[in-house]
Design an enzyme around this catalytic site. Sequence first.
Site: not given
Length: 294
Positions: A146-147
């Site tokens: 996600h990051e």
Amino acid sequence: MRILLFLGTNIAILAVLSVTLQLLGIESILDEQGVDLDLYSLLIFSAIIGATGSFISLAISKWSAKRMMGVQLIVQPKNSTEQWLYDTVTEQAQKKNIRCPEIGLFESSQPNAFATGMSKNSSLVAVSTGLIQHMDRDQVEAVLAHEISHIVNGDMVTMALIQGVINTFVIFFSRVIGHVVDRVVFKVQRGHGPAFWITSIIVQILLSILASIIVMWFSRKREFRADEGGASLAGREKMISALKRLKETSQAGQLPDEMAAYGIAGAKNKSGFKKLFMSHPPLDERIQSLQSQD
């Protein structure tokens, strides 16, 4: 974890730049023949200062996040967990054809992680100790993905561009309002009195806070996109599992308010008008969005 710190820094920088330029007398170019505002010059001035404030905030985002959260960089992994984190982020970065971000850990009981930095190839990914303690490796892998997706999507740079445009109009209208107050309320006929400068700064700060609603709306939209990117990179079920785990642990200690928007979980859900200032959509909505993508 990337929005509130950016916004706070941006507002502070704008205020400092404005006061400095007023003290130096540079804003006198905005006063056409000492009577009316030169709106064309004001718009150019506002765009220059607005963009400067936004990109200074972006340039120091990685440094300020490290300092505020006490991030310890993983340069040489000291144990199997650090080695796994290092290898996982490196592999994900390679898959997305970006330079491997700096990788770090910070102390927090709340499962959280953030990515920040001025560009795709000059970024930082940091995870909390609580994330490692409360999630299994599949879930952590999804959070890291996600990051990485935030970095690949260029969310910080895009936000800086949006913030620069918003800053332009905030500065422009604050000066216009200051001018009206100076002329109508205090009856200043030529030049500008103290009321112009005081009103301009106060209105600028208030408009910056209200304008953050636009940035927060953008942030919520980008979170859905980062979830989709994380699901594509690590697997949809892993991403859903990670979000469900974040929901289960949402009552744990929160990040400081000024850093809450930087984290994958964001701050606590709000209602009513306060909801407009949420940097992240509710976790239930994010989970439902991924589940609906069959």
